[in-house]
Design an enzyme around this catalytic site. Structure first.
Site, PDB file in Angstrom:
ATOM      1  N   SER A  49      -3.229  -8.919   7.218  1.00  0.00           N
ATOM      2  CA  SER A  49      -2.658  -7.596   7.418  1.00  0.00           C
ATOM      3  C   SER A  49      -1.933  -7.618   8.752  1.00  0.00           C
ATOM      4  O   SER A  49      -2.522  -7.905   9.787  1.00  0.00           O
ATOM      5  CB  SER A  49      -3.785  -6.553   7.426  1.00  0.00           C
ATOM      6  OG  SER A  49      -3.329  -5.382   8.055  1.00  0.00           O
ATOM      7  N   ASP A  73      -5.741   3.307  13.126  1.00  0.00           N
ATOM      8  CA  ASP A  73      -4.436   3.925  12.913  1.00  0.00           C
ATOM      9  C   ASP A  73      -4.530   5.292  12.246  1.00  0.00           C
ATOM     10  O   ASP A  73      -3.752   6.194  12.553  1.00  0.00           O
ATOM     11  CB  ASP A  73      -3.529   2.969  12.126  1.00  0.00           C
ATOM     12  CG  ASP A  73      -3.118   1.756  12.967  1.00  0.00           C
ATOM     13  OD1 ASP A  73      -2.960   1.936  14.195  1.00  0.00           O
ATOM     14  OD2 ASP A  73      -2.983   0.654  12.422  1.00  0.00           O
ATOM     15  N   ARG A  90       2.089   4.569  16.873  1.00  0.00           N
ATOM     16  CA  ARG A  90       1.672   5.646  15.966  1.00  0.00           C
ATOM     17  C   ARG A  90       2.118   7.038  16.405  1.00  0.00           C
ATOM     18  O   ARG A  90       2.590   7.819  15.580  1.00  0.00           O
ATOM     19  CB  ARG A  90       0.145   5.621  15.730  1.00  0.00           C
ATOM     20  CG  ARG A  90      -0.404   4.468  14.869  1.00  0.00           C
ATOM     21  CD  ARG A  90       0.602   3.796  14.003  1.00  0.00           C
ATOM     22  NE  ARG A  90       0.065   2.797  13.099  1.00  0.00           N
ATOM     23  CZ  ARG A  90       0.581   1.590  12.919  1.00  0.00           C
ATOM     24  NH1 ARG A  90       1.631   1.200  13.614  1.00  0.00           N
ATOM     25  NH2 ARG A  90       0.068   0.762  12.032  1.00  0.00           N
ATOM     26  N   ASP A 142       0.797  -1.221   0.000  1.00  0.00           N
ATOM     27  CA  ASP A 142       0.000   0.000   0.000  1.00  0.00           C
ATOM     28  C   ASP A 142       0.829   1.271   0.000  1.00  0.00           C
ATOM     29  O   ASP A 142       0.593   2.170  -0.806  1.00  0.00           O
ATOM     30  CB  ASP A 142      -0.960   0.013   1.193  1.00  0.00           C
ATOM     31  CG  ASP A 142      -2.232  -0.790   0.902  1.00  0.00           C
ATOM     32  OD1 ASP A 142      -2.504  -1.059  -0.290  1.00  0.00           O
ATOM     33  OD2 ASP A 142      -2.936  -1.128   1.865  1.00  0.00           O
TER      34      ASP A 142
HETATM   35  N1  ARG Z   1      -6.629  -3.407  16.157  1.00  0.00           N
HETATM   36  C1  ARG Z   1      -5.310  -3.046  16.534  1.00  0.00           C
HETATM   37  C2  ARG Z   1      -5.248  -1.599  16.910  1.00  0.00           C
HETATM   38  O1  ARG Z   1      -6.085  -0.862  16.499  1.00  0.00           O
HETATM   39  C3  ARG Z   1      -4.297  -3.429  15.507  1.00  0.00           C
HETATM   40  C4  ARG Z   1      -4.215  -2.595  14.299  1.00  0.00           C
HETATM   41  C5  ARG Z   1      -3.288  -3.217  13.336  1.00  0.00           C
HETATM   42  N2  ARG Z   1      -2.985  -2.345  12.255  1.00  0.00           N
HETATM   43  C6  ARG Z   1      -2.734  -2.792  11.037  1.00  0.00           C
HETATM   44  N3  ARG Z   1      -2.421  -1.904  10.165  1.00  0.00           N
HETATM   45  N4  ARG Z   1      -2.821  -4.060  10.725  1.00  0.00           N
HETATM   46  O2  ARG Z   1      -4.395  -1.167  17.633  1.00  0.00           O
END
Ligand code: ARG
Length: 408
Positions: free
Chosen positions: A173, A122, A93, A13
């Site tokens: 992912s 995210d 993040r 991506d």
């Molecule tokens: N659900 C988790 C969170 O919001 C994991 C997110 C994973 N992100 C990803 N880009 N696969 O913290």
């Protein structure tokens, strides 16, 4: 021409993002890869960004900063979202956002960009963080706009000769850093279906764990893990070491349905052996070093802290205020916890603290007992006086007292 700093992972991506933003928005793209312990060949990632069309590609090693400024605070707060998830992605993040902003300043950019979709947490974390750190910067989210399926992205990459390795075509992912791995998508989107064994890379199956139990000792200084088996160890190194050691014992997997900030319930699979073990150890040391009311009040605030981090509000006055409270509670959380590993388990088996509140002479039933037994009778009577009075004057229903054989 506008200039954008993109948070670049080297995956499909964000690689497509580089080219797509240039073509569609006519901007110059600087790719920024932040090393938060996800592993991988950063030189290859840098070159891939340049091949995809970035005018500049930079790598920042943020592992030590990530561990000492972010992860350590989460450990002190025993931060587990919805009681389970040690905030793998959520914690990383804000540190990535901070470096995005720094790079935007360095390269004179007008905007920053990320590769998050519109359905996840995210995007919230990146955007809220950047807005609080640099309100003048625009935040772009190409993936939210382009409407590509995964197949479209792969085709786009092929058409523009963007080199993507086959690993990017896995059906999952994955987001990974020091704290652990978050794995989504594929068959796991059915919450009834067990995560396939191949999603795990840092935790072994319990059946493959060493049969022999083993122990390690974590030393804490004011709530922060600072030594491993007595050896001073920077937190990012300790976590890396412990992920390998504890993961081999098959401890640290989490399978849960969680509430995303955007209102979606989502099935999540995680593996985070070191983070979970360090929180267990930390809580155990708190139990011996913290005064009772402080422990209770802190426990009440911990879920709030986890929510805040999860919800992208790292750079907020409440997080700072909670950290000030937490730090005050950690002044004497200094000592050692002996952790024991058995197949599928990791638990505290011993703890000691020089300024701990465990008082042998108060606790013991042996001859050294210094507790004032004569104080107990009056204390207990007054403790129960209020309900005793209520029972005498107001209780309407007869209490159920078992008849027949009575014991004790
Ligand atoms: N659900 C988790 C969170 O919001 C994991 C997110 C994973 N992100 C990803 N880009 N696969 O913290």
């Amino acid at each position: 021409m506008k200039r954008v700093v993109l948070a670049y992972s080297g995956g499909l991506d964000t690689s497509v993002c580089v080219r797509w933003m240039q073509e569609e928005w006519d901007v110059e793209v600087v790719a920024l890869a932040v090393d938060v312990g996800q592993g991988g060949d950063f030189e290859a990632i840098r070159l891939r960004a340049l091949t995809a069309g970035a005018i500049e590609a930079v790598v920042v090693d943020a592992r030590a900063e990530y561990a000492s400024e972010y992860v350590s605070r989460a450990i002190k707060a025993n931060a587990l979202y919805e009681g389970k998830y040690p905030l793998v992605s959520a914690l990383s993040r804000p540190v990535i956002a901070r470096h995005l902003v720094a790079a935007a300043r360095e390269f004179g950019a007008d905007a920053v960009a990320h590769g998050c979709t519109g359905k996840g947490n995210d995007q919230v974390r990146f955007e809220v963080s950047v807005r609080t750190l640099a309100p003048d910067l625009e935040v772009l989210a190409p993936v939210r706009q382009w409407g590509f399926t995964r197949r479209d992205s792969i085709e786009y990459a092929a058409r523009h000769a963007i080199p993507i390795t086959v690993t990017e075509e896995k059906p999952y992912s994955v987001d990974e850093n020091l704290v652990g791995r978050a794995i989504e998508c594929g068959v796991m989107e059915d919450p009834w279906v067990a995560p396939p064994v191949d999603v795990y890379t840092i935790t072994a199956a319990i059946t493959d764990a060493p049969k022999e139990a083993r122990e390690f000792i974590v030393g804490f200084d004011r709530g922060v893990p600072v030594t491993l088996d007595g050896i001073p160890t920077p937190l990012h190194e300790m976590i890396t070491e412990l992920n390998a050691l504890i993961g081999a014992y098959g401890y640290g997997r989490i399978d849960m349905v969680e509430n995303r900030r955007v209102g979606i319930k989502s099935r999540e699979t995680y593996e985070c052996p070191a983070a979970l073990a360090l929180i267990v150890a930390h809580q155990d040391l708190e139990a011996i070093t913290q005064e009772r009311d402080v422990m209770r009040e802190k426990a009440r605030l911990e879920p709030r802290y986890a929510d805040l981090v999860y919800d992208g509000l790292w750079f907020s006055p409440l997080r700072e205020a909670l950290d000030a409270f937490v730090d005050s509670t950690q002044r004497h959380v200094t000592g050692e916890v002996r952790m024991r590993l058995e197949p599928g388990r990791c638990f505290a088996a011993g703890r000691r603290a020089e300024r701990g509140l465990y008082d042998y002479e108060l606790a013991t039933y042996e001859a050294e007992d210094a507790f004032r037994h004569e104080d107990a009778a009056g204390f207990v009577r007054l403790w129960g006086l209020s309900v005793e009075t209520w029972a005498r004057r107001q209780r309407t229903e007869e209490p159920v007292v078992p008849r027949g054989d009575t014991h004790g």
